[in-house]
Structure formats: structure tokens, C-alpha cells
Design a protein around this motif. Structure first.
Motif, PDB file in Angstrom:
ATOM      1  N   GLY A  70      -7.311  -2.502  56.085  1.00  0.00           N
ATOM      2  CA  GLY A  70      -7.150  -2.533  57.533  1.00  0.00           C
ATOM      3  C   GLY A  70      -8.343  -3.072  58.294  1.00  0.00           C
ATOM      4  N   ARG A  71      -9.375  -3.506  57.577  1.00  0.00           N
ATOM      5  CA  ARG A  71     -10.561  -4.077  58.214  1.00  0.00           C
ATOM      6  C   ARG A  71     -10.645  -5.562  57.873  1.00  0.00           C
ATOM      7  NH1 ARG A  71     -15.781  -2.140  59.856  1.00  0.00           N
ATOM      8  NH2 ARG A  71     -16.920  -3.958  60.570  1.00  0.00           N
ATOM      9  N   GLN A  72     -10.865  -6.412  58.875  1.00  0.00           N
ATOM     10  CA  GLN A  72     -10.964  -7.851  58.642  1.00  0.00           C
ATOM     11  C   GLN A  72     -12.393  -8.197  58.216  1.00  0.00           C
ATOM     12  OE1 GLN A  72      -9.025  -6.624  61.411  1.00  0.00           O
ATOM     13  NE2 GLN A  72      -7.459  -6.900  59.838  1.00  0.00           N
ATOM     14  N   LYS A 108      -5.971 -11.151  39.578  1.00  0.00           N
ATOM     15  CA  LYS A 108      -6.084 -12.602  39.741  1.00  0.00           C
ATOM     16  C   LYS A 108      -6.030 -13.038  41.203  1.00  0.00           C
ATOM     17  CE  LYS A 108      -4.229 -13.737  35.165  1.00  0.00           C
ATOM     18  NZ  LYS A 108      -3.095 -14.265  34.385  1.00  0.00           N
ATOM     19  N   LEU A 109      -5.544 -12.171  42.083  1.00  0.00           N
ATOM     20  CA  LEU A 109      -5.500 -12.519  43.506  1.00  0.00           C
ATOM     21  C   LEU A 109      -6.891 -12.616  44.126  1.00  0.00           C
ATOM     22  CD1 LEU A 109      -2.410 -10.497  44.806  1.00  0.00           C
ATOM     23  CD2 LEU A 109      -2.657 -12.984  44.674  1.00  0.00           C
ATOM     24  N   ALA A 110      -7.909 -12.369  43.329  1.00  0.00           N
ATOM     25  CA  ALA A 110      -9.292 -12.547  43.802  1.00  0.00           C
ATOM     26  C   ALA A 110      -9.823 -13.938  43.482  1.00  0.00           C
ATOM     27  CB  ALA A 110     -10.202 -11.488  43.175  1.00  0.00           C
ATOM     28  N   ARG A 159      -8.946  -8.014  47.065  1.00  0.00           N
ATOM     29  CA  ARG A 159      -9.914  -7.399  46.155  1.00  0.00           C
ATOM     30  C   ARG A 159      -9.142  -6.472  45.219  1.00  0.00           C
ATOM     31  NH1 ARG A 159     -15.333  -7.002  47.234  1.00  0.00           N
ATOM     32  NH2 ARG A 159     -15.301  -4.833  46.538  1.00  0.00           N
ATOM     33  N   GLY A 160      -8.497  -7.057  44.237  1.00  0.00           N
ATOM     34  CA  GLY A 160      -7.553  -6.308  43.416  1.00  0.00           C
ATOM     35  C   GLY A 160      -8.163  -5.337  42.428  1.00  0.00           C
ATOM     36  N   SER A 161      -9.415  -5.522  42.057  1.00  0.00           N
ATOM     37  CA  SER A 161     -10.019  -4.639  41.056  1.00  0.00           C
ATOM     38  C   SER A 161     -10.029  -3.191  41.522  1.00  0.00           C
ATOM     39  CB  SER A 161     -11.439  -5.105  40.729  1.00  0.00           C
ATOM     40  OG  SER A 161     -12.250  -5.114  41.891  1.00  0.00           O
ATOM     41  N   SER A 163       0.265   0.169  46.327  1.00  0.00           N
ATOM     42  CA  SER A 163       0.519  -0.276  47.696  1.00  0.00           C
ATOM     43  C   SER A 163      -0.176   0.616  48.711  1.00  0.00           C
ATOM     44  CB  SER A 163       2.027  -0.302  47.968  1.00  0.00           C
ATOM     45  OG  SER A 163       2.667  -1.225  47.115  1.00  0.00           O
ATOM     46  N   TYR A 164      -0.235   1.907  48.435  1.00  0.00           N
ATOM     47  CA  TYR A 164      -0.951   2.845  49.304  1.00  0.00           C
ATOM     48  C   TYR A 164      -2.404   2.412  49.440  1.00  0.00           C
ATOM     49  CZ  TYR A 164      -2.073   7.509  51.257  1.00  0.00           C
ATOM     50  OH  TYR A 164      -2.461   8.554  52.073  1.00  0.00           O
ATOM     51  N   ASN A 165      -2.958   1.909  48.356  1.00  0.00           N
ATOM     52  CA  ASN A 165      -4.359   1.497  48.350  1.00  0.00           C
ATOM     53  C   ASN A 165      -4.567   0.070  48.843  1.00  0.00           C
ATOM     54  OD1 ASN A 165      -6.615   0.007  46.446  1.00  0.00           O
ATOM     55  ND2 ASN A 165      -7.312   1.966  47.260  1.00  0.00           N
ATOM     56  N   GLY A 166      -3.787  -0.876  48.319  1.00  0.00           N
ATOM     57  CA  GLY A 166      -4.054  -2.286  48.572  1.00  0.00           C
ATOM     58  C   GLY A 166      -3.078  -3.000  49.488  1.00  0.00           C
ATOM     59  N   GLY A 167      -2.006  -2.333  49.893  1.00  0.00           N
ATOM     60  CA  GLY A 167      -1.019  -2.975  50.759  1.00  0.00           C
ATOM     61  C   GLY A 167       0.153  -3.520  49.962  1.00  0.00           C
ATOM     62  N   SER A 168       1.360  -3.168  50.368  1.00  0.00           N
ATOM     63  CA  SER A 168       2.560  -3.589  49.630  1.00  0.00           C
ATOM     64  C   SER A 168       2.730  -5.099  49.629  1.00  0.00           C
ATOM     65  CB  SER A 168       3.801  -2.925  50.228  1.00  0.00           C
ATOM     66  OG  SER A 168       3.966  -3.297  51.593  1.00  0.00           O
TER      67      SER A 168
END
Length: 373
Positions: free
Chosen positions: A71-73, A310-312, A328-330, A276-281
Motif C-alpha cells: 500500500g506504499r508507493q 520472478k516478478l522481481a 518484491r515476491g521473496s 494475497s493477504y501479504n502481497g496483493g491478489s
């Protein structure tokens, strides 16, 4: 032109159109809407931006440019532009583009005021915005790069959540995980979770500290964001109340469970809900799409988690299948793993209301217990 040694470029808007042109604009009348040609003043410089109260930039998704993190840019280029907007006393709006062609098009058509991207180069100032160009030239100093990088690094360290550290279990001999066990038991029923799984998630979020707060503003036991509280209809002022916070988390988990109803297996679906709770659905759905394309099962966390990681990397977060860019998927993969490991360690704790281990079937019912997640 002022040269910048760091790989940072801000392109101020260059209008290739005449200062006043005719555009097609839809006009609503009592008899319907029609297209009409109206004269529009294309000259938008510093004074107009400050009057409108908004500076618009176009950029790419990426760790050095712009991304959303809890939630932070963040992103070096974004943080620089945010500081510049703050100096002007205006809000910053970000238009995330797919490629440089889209960015340049938006610039030429006057849809954005500035371009921010990571590339070797210089500050290039457009002739149509001399006041904004002069303001930027006077504001910028090379030391800003290191300042925003240090700011971002500080936000991403392990100290990003201010909290007191409590023991993972309050009293193992008595089977007490925390002082909030009764609340976990109450609110886990509606979401059909083992209460100990919710307790394990709570420890990962806040270590059972009801006053915990993250750098992004997430609050309380289950680290509920203010915007999420608004969405759930929970007063922000009550997020530090244990029951209110846990109830809000259960409601969010229920929403995420519905969002992933296409995953039939309950255990697997719960993994995706935690992620999803952590990283967004939206990021998790991007990873699922990539996994499916590459011939993997998008409904198995073990086959999707590598794509969350891999999204990083640019090869993946710039892939046309990816709709929401860099992640930041890790942290998310680690989040799911640690909760599952802690839940496994909690499964020896009996519920006072059950009197049996939920992972063991009752003698009269040999089927798998529905709460054994």
C-alpha cells in the motif's frame, strides 16, 4: 542542460501541438450528447499545475522507477518526483506505462507533465514549460538521489513494523498460544480456518502486538491498512482494538477466499489467500498467469511461488501477461512458508472447546477434518 551522473531522467512535457488547438469534446445537451469542436488551451505550466493541485508523471513499473509495496508507493524515480511535487505543494499522480512509446505519446498529447525513467542521460526541459523547467533546475541537487535511496532502504528493512516482540506461545504446557486465542477461535469459524492457522498468521504479522504499526500505516494484530479498513467498513480509529482488528482480518480473508474460489483444493486455496493477504491478489494472479503459460498448474502454490519470485526481474514484470508490474515476491513466498511452518508447530495445541486434535479424525468420523488446513 544540467548533466546527472546517476541513471535518472525527468523529461518535462513537450507539447508538439499549437498553444491553442481545436479538439473533439463530447457535450451533453437535453437532447443527448454530441461531439463538438472546442478550443482548448494546451499551455499548462507551473502556475496552472499549482492551481490544479496536481503534477502528473508517466513512468514504468520497476524497482528503480515505481511500484506498490504493502500500500506504499516506492521506487527511486517516484520518490524523487514525490519530493518535487511536495516542494510545489501539489499531489503527485502516476500513470504507469508499458513502454517508452506509450510514455512519449502521452507526453506529446499533453496527458502527463513529466516522464520519469531509469536511463543514462540528462534532464531535458521542454520549451512549452519554461517555468516548471526553471523550478526543477533550481530544486534538484545530486545528493537527492542518495537521500531517497536511503529512505527507501530504511523502509524495506526488518524494522518496517514497529512492534513489541512476544513469545510465539504464551504457555505451551497449558496449550495457550496467545491471550487472543478465544478471538481466533470465534472468528476463524466463519472463514472455516483452523484457529491456530489464524494465530500463526497473527504472529507473522505483529507477534501478537495489538499496537504494532508498519511504515505503510498497517495497524494492529493483523496489520490492517487504513484503506482496507475503509473498504471493510471498519473505523480506522478502532484498528488497535484486538477484536475489531481480528474481525476485520477474517472479513478480508473471506473476500480473498471467494476471489480464489476457482482453486478447488482447500489447502492450496489457503496458500493463495495468505500470499494475497501479504502481497496483493493482483500480483498473485499475474504469477498464476505466467505459470499457466509455461505449462505449470496455476492452482498449486508450489508451482506458482517461483513466478512470484520472478516478478522481481524485468523479463517477467515487463511480460505482456503481467498486468500489475514489479513485485518484491521473496517476502510473500517467505510469508506463506513461515506461517505454514508455525501452524504446523501449533497443531499440537488442543482447543478447549474441541478436546481433540483437529488434524485427527473423530472416532465416529474417519473423514478429514474440515478445519485441518
Amino acid at each position: 542542460m544540467q548533466r546527472i551522473l546517476y541513471k535518472f531522467t525527468v523529461l518535462l512535457a513537450v507539447s508538439l501541438l499549437a498553444s491553442c488547438s481545436h479538439k473533439q469534446e463530447r457535450v451533453v445537451t437535453p437532447y443527448g450528447s454530441v461531439l463538438d469542436s472546442v478550443a482548448v488551451d494546451d499551455e499548462i505550466d507551473l502556475a496552472e499545475i499549482q492551481t490544479n493541485g496536481e503534477l502528473i508523471i508517466a513512468t514504468f513499473s520497476g524497482p528503480e522507477t515505481y511500484y506498490d509495496y504493502h500500500g506504499r508507493q516506492l521506487g527511486t524515480q517516484y520518490l524523487l518526483c514525490q519530493r518535487f511535487a511536495d516542494s510545489l505543494g501539489v499531489r503527485l499522480r502516476v500513470d504507469v506505462c508499458r513502454d517508452s512509446a506509450e510514455m512519449v505519446r502521452k507526453l506529446k498529447e499533453g496527458e502527463v507533465d513529466m516522464l520519469a525513467w531509469q536511463t543514462p542521460g540528462q534532464i531535458e526541459v521542454g520549451e512549452e514549460k519554461p517555468e516548471l523547467a526553471e523550478e526543477l533546475k533550481g530544486w534538484y541537487r545530486p545528493s537527492l538521489i542518495n537521500e531517497v535511496k536511503k529512505e527507501e532502504t530504511a523502509l524495506l528493512t526488518t524494522k518496517k513494523v514497529r512492534r513489541r516482540i512476544f513469545s510465539p506461545m504464551l504457555d505451551r504446557n497449558k496449550g495457550i498460544i496467545s491471550q487472543y486465542d478465544q478471538l481466533f477461535m470465534t472468528y476463524s469459524r466463519d472463514i472455516r480456518w483452523d484457529w491456530r492457522l489464524m494465530a500463526a498468521q497473527c504472529y507473522q504479522e505483529s507477534t501478537f502486538d495489538p499496537k504494532a504499526v508498519s511504515f505503510a500505516g498497517a495497524k494492529g494484530l493483523m496489520q490492517i491498512m487504513p484503506g482496507t479498513a475503509d473498504h471493510l467498513g471498519v473505523p480506522r480509529s478502532r484498528l488497535y482494538e484486538p477484536e475489531t482488528n481480528i474481525a476485520a482480518a477474517a472479513k478480508l480473508i473471506a473476500e480473498l477466499t471467494t476471489a480464489f474460489s476457482d482453486i478447488r483444493d482447500n489447502y492450496e486455496r489457503t496458500n493463495f489467500v495468505l500470499a494475497s493477504y501479504n502481497g496483493g491478489s493482483f500480483h498473485i494472479r499475474d504469477a498464476m498467469a505466467l505459470a499457466k503459460r509455461d505449462g505449470h498448474n496455476p492452482h498449486r502454490w508450489g508451482e506458482v511461488a517461483p513466478y512470484v519470485l520472478k516478478l522481481a526481474t524485468p523479463q517477467y514484470y515487463n511480460d505482456p501477461l503481467v498486468k500489475h508490474g514489479y513485485m518484491r515476491g521473496s517476502e510473500t513466498v517467505d510469508y506463506v512458508q513461515k506461517i505454514r511452518e508455525r501452524h504446523a508447530s501449533y497443531q499440537g495445541v488442543k482447543s478447549p472447546h474441541m478436546g481433540f486434535h483437529p488434524s485427527q479424525p473423530r472416532k465416529a468420523d474417519k473423514r478429514k477434518n474440515k478445519y485441518d488446513l
